[in-house]
Each structure stands twice: as C-alpha cells, then as structure tokens.
Scaffold this motif. Structure first.
Motif, PDB file in Angstrom:
ATOM      1  N   HIS A 191      -3.034  -4.869   4.740  1.00 49.21           N
ATOM      2  CA  HIS A 191      -2.102  -6.159   4.729  1.00 49.21           C
ATOM      3  C   HIS A 191      -1.658  -6.083   3.066  1.00 49.21           C
ATOM      4  N   LEU A 192      -2.458  -5.862   2.153  1.00 47.13           N
ATOM      5  CA  LEU A 192      -2.366  -6.018   0.907  1.00 47.13           C
ATOM      6  C   LEU A 192      -1.359  -4.860   0.560  1.00 47.13           C
ATOM      7  N   MET A 193      -1.628  -3.601   1.058  1.00 49.68           N
ATOM      8  CA  MET A 193      -0.500  -2.513   0.971  1.00 49.68           C
ATOM      9  C   MET A 193       0.950  -2.732   1.503  1.00 49.68           C
ATOM     10  N   LEU A 194       0.760  -3.373   2.667  1.00 50.68           N
ATOM     11  CA  LEU A 194       1.913  -3.703   3.429  1.00 50.68           C
ATOM     12  C   LEU A 194       2.783  -4.612   2.438  1.00 50.68           C
ATOM     13  N   ALA A 195       2.021  -5.810   1.861  1.00 52.59           N
ATOM     14  CA  ALA A 195       2.630  -6.799   1.089  1.00 52.59           C
ATOM     15  C   ALA A 195       3.238  -5.967  -0.263  1.00 52.59           C
ATOM     16  N   SER A 196       2.656  -5.176  -0.619  1.00 54.46           N
ATOM     17  CA  SER A 196       3.178  -4.523  -1.737  1.00 54.46           C
ATOM     18  C   SER A 196       4.621  -3.702  -1.597  1.00 54.46           C
ATOM     19  N   ALA A 197       4.760  -2.866  -0.247  1.00 51.73           N
ATOM     20  CA  ALA A 197       5.600  -2.217  -0.001  1.00 51.73           C
ATOM     21  C   ALA A 197       6.948  -3.291   0.521  1.00 51.73           C
ATOM     22  N   ARG A 198       6.362  -4.342   1.049  1.00 46.98           N
ATOM     23  CA  ARG A 198       7.536  -5.407   1.116  1.00 46.98           C
ATOM     24  C   ARG A 198       8.048  -6.083   0.036  1.00 46.98           C
ATOM     25  N   ALA A 199       7.186  -6.105  -1.029  1.00 43.00           N
ATOM     26  CA  ALA A 199       7.648  -6.808  -2.402  1.00 43.00           C
ATOM     27  C   ALA A 199       8.677  -5.759  -3.074  1.00 43.00           C
ATOM     28  N   VAL A 200       8.212  -4.496  -3.121  1.00 46.71           N
ATOM     29  CA  VAL A 200       9.173  -3.506  -3.445  1.00 46.71           C
ATOM     30  C   VAL A 200      10.679  -3.355  -3.013  1.00 46.71           C
ATOM     31  N   LYS A 201      10.362  -3.377  -1.742  1.00 47.41           N
ATOM     32  CA  LYS A 201      11.647  -3.399  -0.893  1.00 47.41           C
ATOM     33  C   LYS A 201      12.503  -4.475  -1.289  1.00 47.41           C
ATOM     34  N   ALA A 202      11.878  -5.808  -1.262  1.00 46.11           N
ATOM     35  CA  ALA A 202      12.807  -6.967  -1.628  1.00 46.11           C
ATOM     36  C   ALA A 202      13.415  -6.681  -2.770  1.00 46.11           C
ATOM     37  N   TYR A 203      12.672  -6.599  -3.858  1.00 49.88           N
ATOM     38  CA  TYR A 203      12.972  -6.443  -5.095  1.00 49.88           C
ATOM     39  C   TYR A 203      14.180  -5.328  -5.594  1.00 49.88           C
ATOM     40  N   LYS A 204      14.366  -4.082  -4.750  1.00 55.26           N
ATOM     41  CA  LYS A 204      15.431  -3.286  -4.646  1.00 55.26           C
ATOM     42  C   LYS A 204      16.568  -3.811  -3.920  1.00 55.26           C
ATOM     43  N   ASN A 205      16.115  -4.268  -2.885  1.00 56.02           N
ATOM     44  CA  ASN A 205      17.368  -4.973  -2.205  1.00 56.02           C
ATOM     45  C   ASN A 205      18.206  -6.399  -2.805  1.00 56.02           C
ATOM     46  N   MET A 206      17.500  -6.809  -3.698  1.00 53.23           N
ATOM     47  CA  MET A 206      17.981  -7.811  -4.479  1.00 53.23           C
ATOM     48  C   MET A 206      18.643  -7.400  -5.864  1.00 53.23           C
ATOM     49  N   GLY A 207      18.654  -6.157  -5.924  1.00 56.66           N
ATOM     50  CA  GLY A 207      19.434  -5.410  -6.798  1.00 56.66           C
ATOM     51  C   GLY A 207      19.048  -5.458  -8.429  1.00 56.66           C
ATOM     52  N   TYR A 208      17.850  -5.732  -8.725  1.00 58.90           N
ATOM     53  CA  TYR A 208      17.241  -5.665  -9.930  1.00 58.90           C
ATOM     54  C   TYR A 208      16.900  -4.309 -10.440  1.00 58.90           C
ATOM     55  N   LYS A 209      17.145  -4.029 -11.599  1.00 66.48           N
ATOM     56  CA  LYS A 209      17.069  -2.720 -12.300  1.00 66.48           C
ATOM     57  C   LYS A 209      15.864  -2.344 -12.810  1.00 66.48           C
ATOM     58  N   GLY A 210      14.824  -3.257 -13.069  1.00 62.95           N
ATOM     59  CA  GLY A 210      13.597  -2.954 -13.659  1.00 62.95           C
ATOM     60  C   GLY A 210      12.625  -1.981 -12.781  1.00 62.95           C
ATOM     61  N   MET A 211      11.422  -1.731 -13.465  1.00 56.69           N
ATOM     62  CA  MET A 211      10.407  -0.942 -12.575  1.00 56.69           C
ATOM     63  C   MET A 211       9.383  -1.956 -11.933  1.00 56.69           C
ATOM     64  N   ILE A 212       9.244  -1.546 -10.485  1.00 57.17           N
ATOM     65  CA  ILE A 212       8.220  -2.128  -9.964  1.00 57.17           C
ATOM     66  C   ILE A 212       7.222  -1.066  -9.394  1.00 57.17           C
ATOM     67  N   GLY A 213       5.896  -1.568  -9.714  1.00 57.51           N
ATOM     68  CA  GLY A 213       4.765  -0.954  -9.363  1.00 57.51           C
ATOM     69  C   GLY A 213       3.646  -1.383  -8.841  1.00 57.51           C
ATOM     70  N   LEU A 214       2.727  -0.741  -8.249  1.00 52.96           N
ATOM     71  CA  LEU A 214       1.251  -1.459  -8.069  1.00 52.96           C
ATOM     72  C   LEU A 214       0.163  -1.173  -8.911  1.00 52.96           C
ATOM     73  N   VAL A 215      -0.782  -1.995  -9.177  1.00 47.83           N
ATOM     74  CA  VAL A 215      -1.992  -1.551  -9.941  1.00 47.83           C
ATOM     75  C   VAL A 215      -3.258  -1.265  -9.165  1.00 47.83           C
ATOM     76  N   SER A 216      -3.571  -0.234  -9.569  1.00 48.88           N
ATOM     77  CA  SER A 216      -4.723   0.608  -8.742  1.00 48.88           C
ATOM     78  C   SER A 216      -5.883   0.828  -9.572  1.00 48.88           C
ATOM     79  N   ASP A 217      -7.061   0.524  -9.119  1.00 47.39           N
ATOM     80  CA  ASP A 217      -8.331   0.823  -9.913  1.00 47.39           C
ATOM     81  C   ASP A 217      -8.492   2.237  -9.239  1.00 47.39           C
ATOM     82  N   SER A 218      -8.514   3.211 -10.377  1.00 44.95           N
ATOM     83  CA  SER A 218      -8.594   4.723  -9.724  1.00 44.95           C
ATOM     84  C   SER A 218      -9.744   5.341 -10.468  1.00 44.95           C
ATOM     85  N   TYR A 219     -10.295   6.207  -9.814  1.00 42.85           N
ATOM     86  CA  TYR A 219     -11.624   6.753 -10.454  1.00 42.85           C
ATOM     87  C   TYR A 219     -11.627   8.419 -10.245  1.00 42.85           C
ATOM     88  N   PRO A 220     -11.731   9.253 -11.240  1.00 46.75           N
ATOM     89  CA  PRO A 220     -12.029  10.646 -11.138  1.00 46.75           C
ATOM     90  C   PRO A 220     -13.503  10.771 -10.278  1.00 46.75           C
TER      91      PRO A 220
END
Length: 469
Positions: A191-220
């Motif tokens: 549900h967190l990942m779905l929320a992120s995707a819906r936020a990205v989709k909403a941001y782009k649908n609203m016409g903003y031109k900035g960059m939108i991403g997700l913050v991941s704790d990642s590990y080699p």
C-alpha cells in the motif's frame, strides 16, 4: 530546471520540528507512541525535538552559510490535514509556505518528502498502511501539497523508506504498531508503494514540471563465500531489501520472482488488485532517492524460525541479529569497523550500489538523499571534534565521485542530518548532525567540525551537475 548538483543535508518533520500541539497540528502515530508505555527503550519524545518549528530560519541560514544549496525536509501530514482526512489546516500550510520561502530567500533548493514515518493517528487506528483507505487519504493529502506548494518546489519525494519503515513496524517490531508479522509487513509495504505511484500519477496529471521520486533505503548485497547456497541467499536478500521497492517504482511493476516467492510462502496476496497494475505503470518515478548507510552481508538460513533484533541502545556488545526464515540471514565480517549501534562502516558500499543501479536502471537518475554516521559526540569547550564523521563522509563522497566519473547519473548528495535530531527509537544520544544541538540549553546550535569540513568541501569540490565533483 537548473541541473546544478545538489549539495545538502536532511531532516524529517517528527525528528526535528517539535511544536507537537502548535499551529493546529493533529496527533500522529509517533506522538501517541512516544507518550505510551510501549516507548520503553529510550523513553523520550519529539515534542520539542530541536525546535525547528520555531527556529527554521536560523537553521536554513545555517545551511546556506555552510555552502549547502539544498535542504531535504518532510511535511507532517498532521499539519496539513490534522485528522488525516477532511478539514485542511491553513496554519499548517502557512508554516510550510514560510519554510519553503525561507529556503528560496537563502538560495537553498527544497527537496520535500511527503511522508516520512509519521501517520495521522486516526488513520493508524483504522489499520494504518494495512488499510487500503490510507492510500486514498494519502492521495488527497498530497494533492493539497502539490496545489499549495507545487509552483515553488522542484523536487518531491513521495514516501521515505517503504522497506525500512515496514521492517521496523512488522519485523523488528520497534516502530508502531510494534508487532512481528512479515505477512502484515508485505501488505503495508504494498500500500505504501501504491500510494507512491498514485502520488506520482497525480503530480503529473496536475501539470507540474519538477522531479518526483521515491526514497529507498538500498543496500549492496554481498556474500563472504561463493557457493550455490550463498548465492541463493544473496538473490533472496536482494528481492527482500531492494528490488521489491526499486523495481516497482522504476519499472512500474512488481518483480515476478518477488510475487512467486511470497506465493510459495503461502501468503494471502488478495490485496494486490488487477486494476493497480495500470497505476504502478503510470506512477513511475523521475529519480530514485537513496538512503545510503551500509551494505548487507548475508548467508543462508540455518533452519530456525525468524529472529529479528535491532540494537537501539548503542551498546556495542548487542549487535543487530537478523535471520528471516525462507529468505536469508545476516552475516558478519569481523575485519570491518562498526558503530556502537552495530552498523558496519564501509564507504565503498555506495560505489558498489551506484554501479549496480547504473546497470539495472540506466535511465533513472539517483540522488543520495541520506548518508551519515550516528555516534556519541562530546562537547569540548564549545567545539565538537568529530573527525570520525568527517572520515566517514569523505569516504562516501570519494566513492560517489568515482561512480559518477564511471558513468552513474547521480545528481545530489544529502548528509543525514542537518542538525542532531530525535533518532526515532534511538532517542537523542545517537547523533548524526553536522550541527550539535544542546537539548539541555534551549536547543542551542553548535556547528561541529564536520559542518566546517562540509562547508569547505563544497566550496572546493562542489560544481554543476556534470560529474565534476
């Protein structure tokens, strides 16, 4: 948008703001937890924290004076919509407008995280991220943020650390709701990942031109022995900690091997709706934010039941223990240094990770959204000589530079943290800040040696986004 390299530092709302009952703010799960009997490891709260709510201009000026051109902070959902859904708080919106405008005043680029662990209490009581309704509420909340701040913010992050947050909530059990149940963990993370995707989709649908991403704790993920069992443990660890988040937000779908393994384990995946696939596809990120702290050394499971214990005390004799049944176990290299909290100090890990991202996600820019060292700091005559932190940070930026020179599209680096903050369950003794906070003397700010080092480093090495750092 200016493609300057972002040199900054980072905080999060609950960890730094304080003002927990001011400005119309509602209660979050962390407000409630920290005032409960469950908060029994380091029983302190973020009620005041470092009082950033009242002293934000002082702090942003301090950032700018340190030659930093960017500041990553999070918005408290409970300041925007105090009950999680329903009435919007103009006081909260006004506060973040002032904060963002102050960043602009000092030529500091804001990178704004929309959710960093602090969930409105009313939503938490209704199941939190295990409840799909929280995703709906989150989408409405972020639309308010985009509408109010979208013309002034060029960089957004949807969710902070879907992996680590849910690992603590449902694995270690040290974050609310303080349970150990990995099946519930996977549902919340979905549900967190779905929320992120819906936020990205909403941001782009609203016409903003900035960059939108997700913050991941990642590990080699690395292994100390090269045989079939160890390679299998490495593969499963990579799914568990990395690709379950990174593939999903970058490629727009869950990895097949992840779904297959959860199915093999007998988990109920009915919350994964067919109609969500189009949302994930439409909600891919413009960049991946990476919180880079360490590598994970893994080995095969021993056959026992899942054991997950984390060191939140700073007692170096009590290292983290993790064996996740049917996945992998943590291994240990006795030849590497570790912090008192058991975190391995291994700066090359960021290079290994960035070069892996270059191969896996060649079209996705990376921003290092957190990197830092938690330690006990000592004040000596109004000075904090934290050479250990300077060595740590220098090691990481050197390896990041090497990755950039070798073709990795890394566009920014943020030290965690701007100042000493409430370090979740670790309390206040575990300090990450470039600036020391004297919590016993009206939150007095004292720049550490590392603050001055970073200031000079940026002056000498900082440059535009072209890999010449």
């Amino acid at each position: 948008m200016d493609r300057k390299f972002l040199w900054g530092s980072a905080t999060a709302a609950y960890q730094c703001e304080g003002g927990w009952k001011e400005g119309g703010k509602g209660m979050s799960n962390w407000d409630t937890f920290c005032h409960s009997e469950k908060n029994n490891i380091n029983p302190v709260t973020g009620d005041v924290a470092c009082d950033h709510y009242h002293r934000y201009e002082e702090d942003i000026k301090m950032i700018a004076d340190g030659n930093q051109n960017a500041y990553r902070f999070s918005i408290a959902w409970t300041r925007i919509i105090p009950d999680g859904v329903g009435k919007i708080s103009r006081e909260g919106i006004d506060f973040y407008n002032r904060l963002i405008d102050t960043c602009k005043k000092y030529n500091v680029e804001p990178l704004v995280t929309l959710y960093h662990y602090d969930l409105p209490q009313s939503l938490f009581e209704n199941g939190g991220w295990e409840n799909r309704a929280t995703v709906d509420a989150y989408e409405e909340y972020v639309k308010v943020c985009f509408k109010e701040f979208g013309d002034k913010v060029n960089y957004w992050a949807t969710i902070n650390e879907p992996n680590y947050e849910t690992l603590c909530c449902y694995g270690f059990g040290n974050y609310p709701p303080n349970v150990k149940n990995l099946e519930r963990r996977w549902k919340a993370m979905y549900h967190l990942m779905l929320a992120s995707a819906r936020a990205v989709k909403a941001y782009k649908n609203m016409g903003y031109k900035g960059m939108i991403g997700l913050v991941s704790d990642s590990y080699p993920i690395e292994i100390l022995k090269d045989n079939e069992e160890y390679r299998k443990a490495k593969k499963l660890a990579n799914i568990f900690f990395n690709t379950s988040v990174n593939d999903t937000c970058i490629k727009g779908y869950y990895p097949d091997e992840y779904i297959e393994h959860l199915t093999e384990l007998g988990y109920d995946l009915s919350y994964m709706k067919e109609e969500d696939k189009e949302i994930f596809k439409a909600g891919t990120v413009d960049y991946l934010g990476v919180n880079a702290y360490c590598r994970f050394l893994v080995k095969p499971c021993t056959g026992r039941e899942t054991v997950m214990e984390v060191n939140n005390t700073g007692d170096s004799s009590k290292n983290e223990e993790m064996e996740i049944k049917d996945w992998c176990a943590l291994d240990d290299d006795p030849n590497t240094k570790k912090t008192p909290w058991g975190t391995e100090i291994y700066p090359k890990s960021v290079y290994d990770m960035l070069m892996e991202f270059k191969e896996l996600y060649p079209d996705t820019p990376i921003i290092i959204t957190e990197n830092g060292l938690g330690e006990y700091d000592i004040v000596e005559g109004e000075k904090i000589h934290d050479q250990y932190r300077i060595n740590f940070l220098q090691g990481y930026v050197d390896w990041i530079k090497k990755a950039i020179v070798e073709g990795c599209d890394c566009r920014g680096y943020f030290v965690w943290s701007t100042m000493d903050v409430y370090s979740w369950i670790n309390g206040y003794k575990k300090r990450y800040g470039l600036v020391y906070i004297d919590f016993d003397d009206n939150c007095k700010r004292i720049p550490k040696d590392s603050y001055h080092w970073y200031k000079e480093f940026i002056k000498e090495k900082g440059g535009s986004y072209n890999g010449k750092i």
